[in-house]
Design a protein around this motif. Structure first.
Motif, PDB file in Angstrom:
ATOM      1  N   ILE A   1       0.841  -1.195   0.000  1.00 20.08           N
ATOM      2  CA  ILE A   1       0.000   0.000   0.000  1.00 20.08           C
ATOM      3  C   ILE A   1       0.878   1.248   0.000  1.00 20.08           C
ATOM      4  O   ILE A   1       1.865   1.343   0.719  1.00 20.08           O
ATOM      5  N   LYS A   2       0.480   2.196  -0.824  1.00 23.16           N
ATOM      6  CA  LYS A   2       1.182   3.477  -0.912  1.00 23.16           C
ATOM      7  C   LYS A   2       0.125   4.534  -1.191  1.00 23.16           C
ATOM      8  O   LYS A   2      -0.881   4.257  -1.819  1.00 23.16           O
ATOM      9  N   GLU A   3       0.348   5.727  -0.705  1.00 21.67           N
ATOM     10  CA  GLU A   3      -0.619   6.782  -0.980  1.00 21.67           C
ATOM     11  C   GLU A   3      -0.028   7.808  -1.942  1.00 21.67           C
ATOM     12  O   GLU A   3       1.161   8.070  -1.942  1.00 21.67           O
ATOM     13  N   ASP A   4      -0.887   8.346  -2.782  1.00 17.99           N
ATOM     14  CA  ASP A   4      -0.507   9.467  -3.639  1.00 17.99           C
ATOM     15  C   ASP A   4      -1.152  10.695  -2.997  1.00 17.99           C
ATOM     16  O   ASP A   4      -2.364  10.901  -3.103  1.00 17.99           O
ATOM     17  N   ARG A   5      -0.338  11.483  -2.286  1.00 18.44           N
ATOM     18  CA  ARG A   5      -0.875  12.623  -1.536  1.00 18.44           C
ATOM     19  C   ARG A   5      -1.435  13.706  -2.451  1.00 18.44           C
ATOM     20  O   ARG A   5      -2.366  14.413  -2.079  1.00 18.44           O
ATOM     21  N   ASP A   6      -0.875  13.851  -3.644  1.00 21.54           N
ATOM     22  CA  ASP A   6      -1.374  14.875  -4.558  1.00 21.54           C
ATOM     23  C   ASP A   6      -2.769  14.524  -5.077  1.00 21.54           C
ATOM     24  O   ASP A   6      -3.657  15.371  -5.104  1.00 21.54           O
ATOM     25  N   LEU A   7      -2.954  13.279  -5.504  1.00 23.93           N
ATOM     26  CA  LEU A   7      -4.255  12.850  -6.033  1.00 23.93           C
ATOM     27  C   LEU A   7      -5.196  12.333  -4.942  1.00 23.93           C
ATOM     28  O   LEU A   7      -6.377  12.080  -5.210  1.00 23.93           O
ATOM     29  N   LYS A   8      -4.659  12.149  -3.729  1.00 28.69           N
ATOM     30  CA  LYS A   8      -5.422  11.647  -2.590  1.00 28.69           C
ATOM     31  C   LYS A   8      -6.086  10.309  -2.892  1.00 28.69           C
ATOM     32  O   LYS A   8      -7.301  10.125  -2.724  1.00 28.69           O
ATOM     33  N   ILE A   9      -5.263   9.353  -3.353  1.00 25.81           N
ATOM     34  CA  ILE A   9      -5.742   7.999  -3.627  1.00 25.81           C
ATOM     35  C   ILE A   9      -4.757   6.983  -3.049  1.00 25.81           C
ATOM     36  O   ILE A   9      -3.589   7.288  -2.804  1.00 25.81           O
ATOM     37  N   LEU A  10      -5.256   5.784  -2.832  1.00 26.02           N
ATOM     38  CA  LEU A  10      -4.406   4.684  -2.406  1.00 26.02           C
ATOM     39  C   LEU A  10      -3.950   3.900  -3.624  1.00 26.02           C
ATOM     40  O   LEU A  10      -4.708   3.669  -4.566  1.00 26.02           O
ATOM     41  N   LEU A  11      -2.700   3.476  -3.568  1.00 25.87           N
ATOM     42  CA  LEU A  11      -2.126   2.697  -4.657  1.00 25.87           C
ATOM     43  C   LEU A  11      -1.521   1.415  -4.100  1.00 25.87           C
ATOM     44  O   LEU A  11      -1.093   1.368  -2.946  1.00 25.87           O
ATOM     45  N   TYR A  12      -1.472   0.393  -4.927  1.00 24.09           N
ATOM     46  CA  TYR A  12      -0.655  -0.773  -4.644  1.00 24.09           C
ATOM     47  C   TYR A  12       0.592  -0.601  -5.478  1.00 24.09           C
ATOM     48  O   TYR A  12       0.527  -0.396  -6.684  1.00 24.09           O
ATOM     49  N   SER A  13       1.750  -0.687  -4.817  1.00 25.80           N
ATOM     50  CA  SER A  13       3.003  -0.408  -5.507  1.00 25.80           C
ATOM     51  C   SER A  13       3.981  -1.565  -5.324  1.00 25.80           C
ATOM     52  O   SER A  13       4.144  -2.091  -4.226  1.00 25.80           O
TER      53      SER A  13
END
Length: 114
Positions: A16-28
């Motif tokens: 799990i990783k977050e993209d703070r700019d887009l405010k979404i959760l990502l799997y990385s």
């Protein structure tokens, strides 16, 4: 329910990783840098199941437990012993606390409630 996800390129675990700019959760992927948008915002879930078969069965050595209070004002209906260990417990569907007694006779260990 959250499950483990694996990278489509290298088959390693996706973290799990977050993209703070887009405010979404990502799997990385930590190896090939592939990223996939998480389909759920649930990262972790712990389910707590109540113990269904709960009973008032006493352990055999409970009468020797020095931390439990004792009384000499009751008599065991099985062996007529004049000393018992007691504790309180909340029973489902019963208003207030219920008082349980355990006979201090090591050969008896009869349990009853008040």
């Amino acid at each position: 329910m959250s499950t483990m996800n694996f990278c489509g390129k290298c088959n390693n675990i996706l973290y799990i990783k977050e993209d703070r700019d887009l405010k979404i959760l990502l799997y990385s992927c930590r190896y090939c840098e592939q990223q996939v948008i998480a389909d759920s915002s649930c990262v972790y879930r712990k389910e707590i199941h109540p113990y269904v078969g709960e009973s008032t069965q006493a352990l055999q050595d409970v009468s020797r437990d020095s931390t439990l209070p004792r009384t000499k004002s009751v008599r065991c209906s099985q062996c007529n012993q004049g000393e018992a260990v007691f504790y309180q417990k909340k029973l489902e569907g019963v208003e207030g606390m219920t008082l349980f007694f355990i006979c201090c006779n090591p050969t008896c260990s009869h349990e009853w409630r008040d």
